[in-house]
Design an enzyme around this catalytic site. Structure first.
Site, PDB file in Angstrom:
ATOM      1  N   ASN A 203      49.365-134.973  41.339  1.00  0.00           N
ATOM      2  CA  ASN A 203      48.620-133.706  41.330  1.00  0.00           C
ATOM      3  C   ASN A 203      49.163-132.700  42.351  1.00  0.00           C
ATOM      4  O   ASN A 203      48.874-131.506  42.256  1.00  0.00           O
ATOM      5  CB  ASN A 203      47.120-133.935  41.584  1.00  0.00           C
ATOM      6  N   TRP A 204      49.992-133.166  43.323  1.00  0.00           N
ATOM      7  CA  TRP A 204      50.622-132.227  44.266  1.00  0.00           C
ATOM      8  C   TRP A 204      51.509-131.229  43.527  1.00  0.00           C
ATOM      9  O   TRP A 204      51.815-130.158  44.052  1.00  0.00           O
ATOM     10  CB  TRP A 204      51.484-132.978  45.293  1.00  0.00           C
TER      11      TRP A 204
ATOM     12  N   ASP B  19      37.966-137.093  35.283  1.00  0.00           N
ATOM     13  CA  ASP B  19      38.878-136.164  34.606  1.00  0.00           C
ATOM     14  C   ASP B  19      38.101-135.142  33.780  1.00  0.00           C
ATOM     15  O   ASP B  19      37.005-135.417  33.294  1.00  0.00           O
ATOM     16  CB  ASP B  19      39.833-136.957  33.713  1.00  0.00           C
TER      17      ASP B  19
ATOM     18  N   ARG C 197      39.246-128.468  32.001  1.00  0.00           N
ATOM     19  CA  ARG C 197      38.797-128.123  30.645  1.00  0.00           C
ATOM     20  C   ARG C 197      37.343-127.656  30.652  1.00  0.00           C
ATOM     21  O   ARG C 197      36.963-126.764  29.895  1.00  0.00           O
ATOM     22  CB  ARG C 197      38.972-129.329  29.707  1.00  0.00           C
TER      23      ARG C 197
HETATM   24  C1  IPE Z   1      44.049-138.302  36.893  1.00  0.00           C
HETATM   25  O1  IPE Z   1      43.830-137.149  36.173  1.00  0.00           O
HETATM   26  C2  IPE Z   1      43.924-138.010  38.359  1.00  0.00           C
HETATM   27  C3  IPE Z   1      42.581-137.712  38.813  1.00  0.00           C
HETATM   28  C4  IPE Z   1      41.497-137.778  38.096  1.00  0.00           C
HETATM   29  C5  IPE Z   1      42.500-137.326  40.181  1.00  0.00           C
HETATM   30  P1  IPE Z   1      45.042-136.232  35.674  1.00  0.00           P
HETATM   31  O2  IPE Z   1      44.423-135.097  34.965  1.00  0.00           O
HETATM   32  O3  IPE Z   1      45.941-135.911  36.813  1.00  0.00           O
HETATM   33  O4  IPE Z   1      45.803-137.218  34.690  1.00  0.00           O
HETATM   34  P2  IPE Z   1      46.758-136.902  33.460  1.00  0.00           P
HETATM   35  O5  IPE Z   1      47.784-135.920  33.947  1.00  0.00           O
HETATM   36  O6  IPE Z   1      45.924-136.340  32.376  1.00  0.00           O
HETATM   37  O7  IPE Z   1      47.334-138.232  33.077  1.00  0.00           O
HETATM   38  C1  IPE Z   2      40.331-133.951  37.249  1.00  0.00           C
HETATM   39  O1  IPE Z   2      40.201-132.836  36.436  1.00  0.00           O
HETATM   40  C2  IPE Z   2      40.456-133.589  38.706  1.00  0.00           C
HETATM   41  C3  IPE Z   2      41.819-133.657  39.249  1.00  0.00           C
HETATM   42  C4  IPE Z   2      42.847-134.207  38.661  1.00  0.00           C
HETATM   43  C5  IPE Z   2      42.042-133.059  40.544  1.00  0.00           C
HETATM   44  P1  IPE Z   2      41.474-132.058  35.895  1.00  0.00           P
HETATM   45  O2  IPE Z   2      41.794-130.972  36.849  1.00  0.00           O
HETATM   46  O3  IPE Z   2      42.585-132.991  35.607  1.00  0.00           O
HETATM   47  O4  IPE Z   2      40.891-131.452  34.551  1.00  0.00           O
HETATM   48  P2  IPE Z   2      41.651-131.312  33.155  1.00  0.00           P
HETATM   49  O5  IPE Z   2      42.132-132.672  32.787  1.00  0.00           O
HETATM   50  O6  IPE Z   2      42.754-130.348  33.358  1.00  0.00           O
HETATM   51  O7  IPE Z   2      40.595-130.830  32.226  1.00  0.00           O
HETATM   52 MG    MG Z   3      43.095-134.030  33.965  1.00  0.00          MG
END
Ligand code: IPE
Ligand code: IPE
Ligand code: MG
Length: 261
Positions: A83-84, A35, A39
């Protein structure tokens, strides 16, 4: 737990001296919630997709390091069922990145005997991506020394529901009785069938949540959270997590005295 065994035949670009100096226990199965890509990018005034591209480099470092250290299974959360719902250009950018990863990492995975498996609802992926995945899974399977499970279009609740539906269908078909369903039979209907449960789950970017990852399998995993954003995650951060893991007492419901005995 496995021992820190190294092979001179590996073709890696990570800091092997640093990794070789680590003398703690190595978890058999490591799961990572990668994650913080977004950011990482926005704090630099960049598009979020740049963060995902940098994240792919952190994946390479982590796969190489885990392989070097003798991890048996590495499961990484790349894209959740939820994430979709992100903006369409971010979703399509991520799909392009998966396609690129499959092409670019093929040689590295094969050279180092890493078998890749995609876990999740792959029917939602494009036909082209699905075909490329099957091809890579088949090509990397023989002679594997480590399994890399990549969770794509994955959700823990979705996985449990899928297993429940499949089991109910088999009961309806008269294959076995509902009372025959035990943990082993249930586990064998999950995407992770045949793999040990994770010993350690790492989450980057400082969030203390599971976000629908491996809900069944993480029952007794040790949890490690670091503030490091995923694109910055490197060998040293991985060893910090393993060091923390080595200092834990895993009790599995027993008392400390029972565990020591
Ligand atoms: C979890 O991260 C999913 C992945 C790392 C692929 P998210 O960024 O989607 O999770 P939330 O929304 O902060 O809980
Ligand atoms: C994790 O990074 C990757 C995916 C969930 C695809 P994020 O895209 O969730 O990054 P933040 O949490 O917005 O920083
Ligand atoms: Mg994230």
């Amino acid at each position: 737990m496995t021992q820190n065994t190294t092979s001179p035949k590996l073709n890696l670009s990570v800091n092997e001296t640093l990794l070789a100096a680590f003398d703690g226990p190595i978890p058999r199965h490591v799961a990572i919630i990668m994650d913080g890509n977004g950011r990482w990018a926005t704090s630099r005034g960049m598009n979020r997709l740049r963060g995902h591209h940098e994240g792919a480099n952190a994946v390479r470092r982590t796969v190489e390091s885990c392989r070097y250290l003798g991890v048996e299974v590495l499961t990484i959360y790349a894209f959740s069922s939820q994430n979709w719902q992100r903006p369409v250009d971010e979703v399509s950018g991520l799909m392009t990145l998966f396609d690129l990863y499959i092409k670019k990492e093929r040689k590295l995975l094969m050279d180092n005997n890493v078998a890749i498996r995609i876990i999740g609802d792959r029917t939602r992926l494009s036909d082209k991506l699905q075909a490329a995945i099957v091809q890579l899974e088949e090509a990397t399977a023989p002679g594997a020394k480590m399994v890399l499970q990549v969770a794509v279009s994955y959700g823990g609740r979705e996985e449990i529901l899928g297993a429940t539906r499949a089991l109910c269908a088999r009961v309806e078909a008269g294959e076995f009785k509902a009372s025959d369903v035990d943990e082993a039979l249930f586990s064998s209907h999950l995407y992770t069938a045949g793999q040990p449960d994770p010993d350690l789950v790492i989450r980057t970017s400082g969030e203390f949540r599971i976000s629908n990852f491996l809900l069944w399998q993480l029952a007794y995993a040790e949890i490690y959270v670091t503030d490091v954003l995923w694109p910055d995650f490197d060998e040293a951060h991985l060893l910090e997590a393993f060091g923390s893991f080595g200092r834990r007492e895993r009790r599995f419901g027993l008392t400390g005295a029972q565990v020591k005995a």
